[in-house]
Design an enzyme around this catalytic site. Structure first.
Site, PDB file in Angstrom:
ATOM      1  N   GLY A 357     -63.983  10.722  47.804  1.00  0.00           N
ATOM      2  CA  GLY A 357     -63.211  10.481  46.584  1.00  0.00           C
ATOM      3  C   GLY A 357     -63.582  11.458  45.501  1.00  0.00           C
ATOM      4  N   GLY A 359     -65.029  11.747  41.876  1.00  0.00           N
ATOM      5  CA  GLY A 359     -65.740  10.988  40.851  1.00  0.00           C
ATOM      6  C   GLY A 359     -65.649  11.719  39.531  1.00  0.00           C
ATOM      7  N   GLY A 360     -66.380  11.219  38.542  1.00  0.00           N
ATOM      8  CA  GLY A 360     -66.417  11.920  37.271  1.00  0.00           C
ATOM      9  C   GLY A 360     -67.046  13.286  37.500  1.00  0.00           C
ATOM     10  CG  PHE A 361     -68.038  15.521  34.939  1.00  0.00           C
ATOM     11  CD1 PHE A 361     -67.372  16.404  34.106  1.00  0.00           C
ATOM     12  CD2 PHE A 361     -68.484  14.323  34.437  1.00  0.00           C
ATOM     13  CE1 PHE A 361     -67.189  16.096  32.772  1.00  0.00           C
ATOM     14  CE2 PHE A 361     -68.297  14.014  33.104  1.00  0.00           C
ATOM     15  CZ  PHE A 361     -67.656  14.893  32.276  1.00  0.00           C
ATOM     16  N   GLY A 362     -66.592  15.665  39.574  1.00  0.00           N
ATOM     17  CA  GLY A 362     -66.836  16.262  40.880  1.00  0.00           C
ATOM     18  C   GLY A 362     -66.271  15.446  42.030  1.00  0.00           C
ATOM     19  CB  VAL A 364     -68.029  11.488  46.227  1.00  0.00           C
ATOM     20  CG1 VAL A 364     -69.178  10.847  46.983  1.00  0.00           C
ATOM     21  CG2 VAL A 364     -68.248  11.358  44.733  1.00  0.00           C
ATOM     22  CE  LYS A 378     -71.468  12.823  40.298  1.00  0.00           C
ATOM     23  NZ  LYS A 378     -71.250  11.768  39.316  1.00  0.00           N
ATOM     24  CG  ASP A 475     -67.055   6.696  32.874  1.00  0.00           C
ATOM     25  OD1 ASP A 475     -66.025   6.146  32.426  1.00  0.00           O
ATOM     26  OD2 ASP A 475     -67.011   7.615  33.706  1.00  0.00           O
TER      27      ASP A 475
END
Ligand SMILES: *[C@@H]1O[C@H](CO)[C@@H](O)[C@H](O)[C@H]1NC(C)=O
Ligand SMILES: *[C@@H]1O[C@H](CO)[C@@H](O)[C@H](O)[C@H]1NC(C)=O
Ligand SMILES: *[C@@H]1O[C@H](CO)[C@@H](O)[C@H](O)[C@H]1NC(C)=O
Ligand SMILES: *[C@@H]1O[C@H](CO)[C@@H](O)[C@H](O)[C@H]1NC(C)=O
Ligand SMILES: *[C@@H]1O[C@H](CO)[C@@H](O)[C@H](O)[C@H]1NC(C)=O
Length: 578
Positions: A357, A359-362, A364, A378, A475
Site C-alpha cells: 500500500g 503510506g504517508g510519504f512512501g 510499503v 516502507k 495522524d
C-alpha cells in the site's frame, strides 16, 4: 589566565613553525615538494616581488567587495597566480580581514615556497607559480571534526550524507546558487546547519566532483562527530548543530579579538601537533571553567569547534539533555541497520507484486529476509524533502516506545537518496482494508470491532500518558492502524508525531500536517495541538469503525456533508440509536 593561555598558544605556534619548517605538513601534496629547490624562491627575486608586492595587495584589496577573486602577476618563470575564497556568509570587512591575515600567515607557514594553500575561518587562500585557475585538485583535503560524538552515528551519517549530496548538486548545478548552498535539516530535537561552497572558477561538474570528494573524505574522518568542516583547494564544506553561517563571530570578541590569537588558531588548523592541541584544549577548558564561575552557569563544551568558534555555543551543551538518551539503558541501543542490497533482495527489487500500500510519504512493500522472516518495508520517496524529516522523527521515536498496540520497527536503512523503514509484518494489512471493503467487513463482527477500538485506545493512552515521552501521534486514521493475525490493532507511522515537553499541555505550530478529515479544527485553523488532537481523530475513527463509512467519502447530501456532521445532527436530534 587569558594571558597565560596566549603565552601557551604562542609557544605552540613556535613549535608549529618548527614543525612546518621540517616540511611535514599534510597540506602539501607531495609534502616533500616544499623542500625541493625547484619550489623555493630566493629572497629578492622577481617572483617574491610579484607575490608580496602585487598579488597580496591586489587580492586583499579586492576582498572588501568580492567573495572570490583570482588574479595573476608577472610572466613565466616569475609569474604568480593566486586566489582567495571567502565563505558565503561573511561580509566585506570580515572577508578582507581574513584575506589580509591569510597573506601574512601563508608567508610564515610556507616561507619562500612557490606554492601554498591555507584555510582559515572564514576564508581560503592559495597561490602558485603555475596557473591553476579553473583546474580541479582534490588532493590534500583537510578535514576537521568537532570532537563531541554523536549518539546515533549510523543514522546521523546517513542524514548528513543526504543533506550534503543535495547541497552539492544545488551548489554545482543550480545557476542561481552561485556555487554555494546552505540547508537546515531537523535531526532529533536539533537542526543540522550545513554549507557547501565551490570556487567560482570551477565548472559545474568540477564543483560537483570537488564536493563529492569532500563529502566522502569527511565521512571517512568525521562521521562520529556532531560537526565537521573540510578545506579543499577548490571547495569547502561544513555542518554543525548550530548556525555557524548566521551567528556573529563572537569568538573573536571572547578572545579579545587579538589577531595574534587568530593566527595561532589557523596554525592549529593547519598543523598536526597533537601534544600542543591537548595543552591548548586543557587551557581553554580551564579558562572556560573560570569564566563560567563568574558568569551565569552556562554549560560549554571545549571541543575543537569551540576553539575557532563561538565559545558560547550553547547548542552542544543542550544537546545532551535534548536527545532522548539516558532514560532507559535498553533503549539506548542502536536500532539495527539494514543494508540496501539486502532489503532490495528481500522485496524482489521493490516489485509491484510485493506492494502492500501507499503510506504517508512512501510506499510499503512486503519483504522476506534471508533468514525467512517476513517484514514490511516502507520506502520513503527520495525526492520528498519533507520525507526525510519524517523519517528521522520516526526512527528516533518509535524505538523509544514499545507497546503491543504499536507496530514495532525492526530496523532502518539510509543509503544516499533511499530511506527505508523495516517493520514487523502484519498479515491482515491495515484497518481501512477491513473496514471499507464489503467482503472483508462482513468478517469484522462486533466483538472484533470492540477489540480493535479498545486496542487503539490502549495504544493512544500509552503514547499520551504511559510512555517515557508524551507523544501526540498527529495522524491517526484507518490506514495507519495495522491488524495482526488475531485482528489486534497496531498503530503505525510516527512520522508526524510531536513530543510535548514536561508540563506543557498544548503547543502551537506553523506547519500543519496530517490527513484532512481526521485533523481537529483548532489544529487546522490555528496550528494548536495537544493530546486532544489525537482524541478527535480517534473519535472520527470510532465512527468509521462502527458505521463502515469513510468520514470524507460520506456524500449523501440529504443527510449532511460528512459522517461527522451527520453524527452530530443525529446527536442533537436525540437519535443516538438510529
Ligand atoms: C583588484 O585586483 C586587480 C588586479 O587583478 C587590480 O587591478 C584592482 O586594482 C584591484 N581592485 C582594487 C579595488 O584594489
Ligand atoms: C580567473 O580565472 C578564470 C577561470 O580560469 C580566468 O578565465 C580569468 O582570466 C582569471 N582572472 C584573472 C584576473 O586572471
Ligand atoms: C568518540 O568516538 C570515537 C570512536 O567511536 C572514540 O574513539 C572516542 O573516544 C569518542 N570520544 C568521546 C569524547 O566520547
Ligand atoms: C548570485 O549572484 C547574483 C549576481 O552576482 C546575485 O544577484 C544573486 O542574488 C546571487 N544569488 C544568490 C542565491 O546568492
Ligand atoms: C560585518 O560583520 C561584523 C560582525 O560579523 C560586524 O561587526 C561589521 O560591522 C560588519 N561590517 C559591515 C560593513 O557590515
Amino acid at each position: 589566565m587569558l594571558s597565560r593561555m596566549i603565552q601557551l598558544l604562542k609557544l605552540c605556534s613556535f613549535l608549529a613553525l618548527i614543525y612546518e619548517l621540517a616540511c611535514a605538513d599534510p597540506l602539501n601534496d607531495p609534502p616533500d615538494e616544499l623542500c625541493s629547490s625547484t619550489s623555493i624562491y630566493t629572497a629578492g627575486s622577481p617572483f617574491e616581488n610579484n607575490l608580496k608586492a602585487d598579488l597580496f595587495l591586489s587580492l586583499s584589496s579586492n576582498s572588501s567587495f568580492k567573495k572570490f577573486y583570482n588574479t595573476s602577476f608577472g610572466n613565466d618563470p616569475d609569474g604568480v597566480y593566486g586566489l582567495y575564497m571567502c565563505f558565503n556568509y561573511v561580509n566585506g570587512s570580515n572577508c578582507q580581514s581574513c584575506v589580509s591575515l591569510a597573506t601574512t600567515d601563508i608567508v610564515k607557514l610556507y616561507p619562500n615556497s612557490k606554492e601554498a594553500f591555507v584555510g582559515e575561518e572564514p576564508c581560503q587562500f592559495r597561490y602558485s607559480n603555475q596557473n591553476f585557475f579553473g583546474q580541479l585538485d582534490v588532493t590534500g583535503n583537510i578535514p576537521k571534526q568537532n570532537e563531541e560524538n554523536i549518539s546515533e552515528p549510523q543514522l546521523f551519517k546517513g542524514v548528513v550524507n543526504n543533506v550534503l549530496s543535495n547541497l552539492a548538486k544545488e551548489a554545482a548545478f543550480d545557476p542561481l546558487a552561485n556555487m554555494s548552498a546552505t540547508r537546515e535539516e531537523p535531526f532529533k530535537d536539533d537542526t543540522i546547519y550545513a554549507l557547501v561552497q565551490c570556487g567560482t572558477d570551477l565548472s559545474e561538474n568540477q564543483c560537483n566532483s570537488c564536493l563529492q570528494k569532500a563529502i566522502s573524505d569527511i565521512q571517512k574522518c568525521c562521521s562520529f562527530s556532531v560537526g565537521a568542516r573540510l578545506f579543499s583547494r577548490n571547495c569547502y564544506l561544513r555542518y554543525e548543530f548550530y548556525n555557524f553561517y548566521k551567528a556573529s563571530p563572537s569568538s573573536t570578541k571572547n578572545m579579545n579579538g587579538e589577531s595574534s590569537v587568530r593566527k595561532i588558531w589557523m596554525i592549529i588548523i593547519l598543523t598536526v601537533v597533537p601534544v600542543c592541541l591537548v595543552v591548548v584544549l586543557i587551557a581553554i577548558v580551564y579558562w572556560l571553567a573560570m569564566n563560567n564561575k563568574s558568569k551565569k552557569r552556562k554549560k560549554e563544551i571545549a571541543t575543537q569547534g569551540s576553539i575557532f568558534h563561538t565559545v558560547h555555543d550553547q547548542h552542544n551543551a543542550d544537546f545532551q539533555h535534548q536527545n532522548f538518551q539516558g532514560r532507559n539503558d535498553l533503549q539506548d541501543q542502536e536500532l539495527p541497520y539494514f543494508d540496501f542490497a539486502s532489503i532490495s533482495a528481500a522485496t524482489d527489487n521493490f516489485s509491484d507484486s510485493n506492494k502492500l500500500g501507499e503510506g504517508g510519504f512512501g510506499t510499503v512493500y512486503k519483504g522476506i529476509l534471508s533468514d525467512g522472516k517476513q517484514v514490511a518495508v516502507k520506502r520513503l520517496s527520495g525526492c520528498s524533502e519533507q520525507g526525510s524529516t519524517e523519517f528521522t522523527t520516526e526512527v528516533l521515536l518509535i524505538k523509544k516506545v514499545q507497546h503491543k498496540n504499536l507496530v514495532r520497527l525492526l530496523g532502518f536503512c539510509i543509503d544516499r537518496e533511499e530511506k527505508l523503514l523495516i517493520y514487523e509484518y502484519m498479515p491482515n494489512s491495515s484497518l481501512d482494508f477491513s473496514l471499507f471493503d464489503a467482503n472483508r467487513r462482513e468478517q469484522l463482527n462486533w466483538s472484533k470491532q470492540i477489540n480493535i477500538i479498545i486496542g487503539i485506545a490502549r495504544g493512544l493512552l500509552y503514547l499520551h500518558e504511559d510512555s517515557q515521552l508524551r507523544i501526540i501521534h498527529m495522524d491517526l486514521k484507518p490506514s495507519n492502524v495495522l491488524l495482526d493475525n488475531d485482528m489486534n490493532p497496531k498503530i503505525l507511522d510516527f512520522g508526524m508525531a510531536r513530543i510535548i515537553e514536561g508540563n506543557e499541555h498544548e503547543a502551537n505550530t506553523a506547519r500543519i500536517v496530517g490527513t484532512y478529515g481526521y485533523m481537529a479544527p483548532e489544529y487546522t485553523m490555528n496550528g494548536l495541538y495537544s493530546i486532544k488532537s489525537d482524541v478527535y481523530s480517534f473519535g472520527v475513527l470510532l465512527l468509521e469503525i462502527i458505521t463502515g463509512i469513510r468520514n470524507t467519502g460520506f456524500h449523501q447530501s440529504k443527510h449532511a456533508p460528512s459522517l461527522l456532521a451527520y453524527a452530530w445532527k443525529l446527536w442533537n436530534e436525540g437519535k443516538y440509536w438510529s
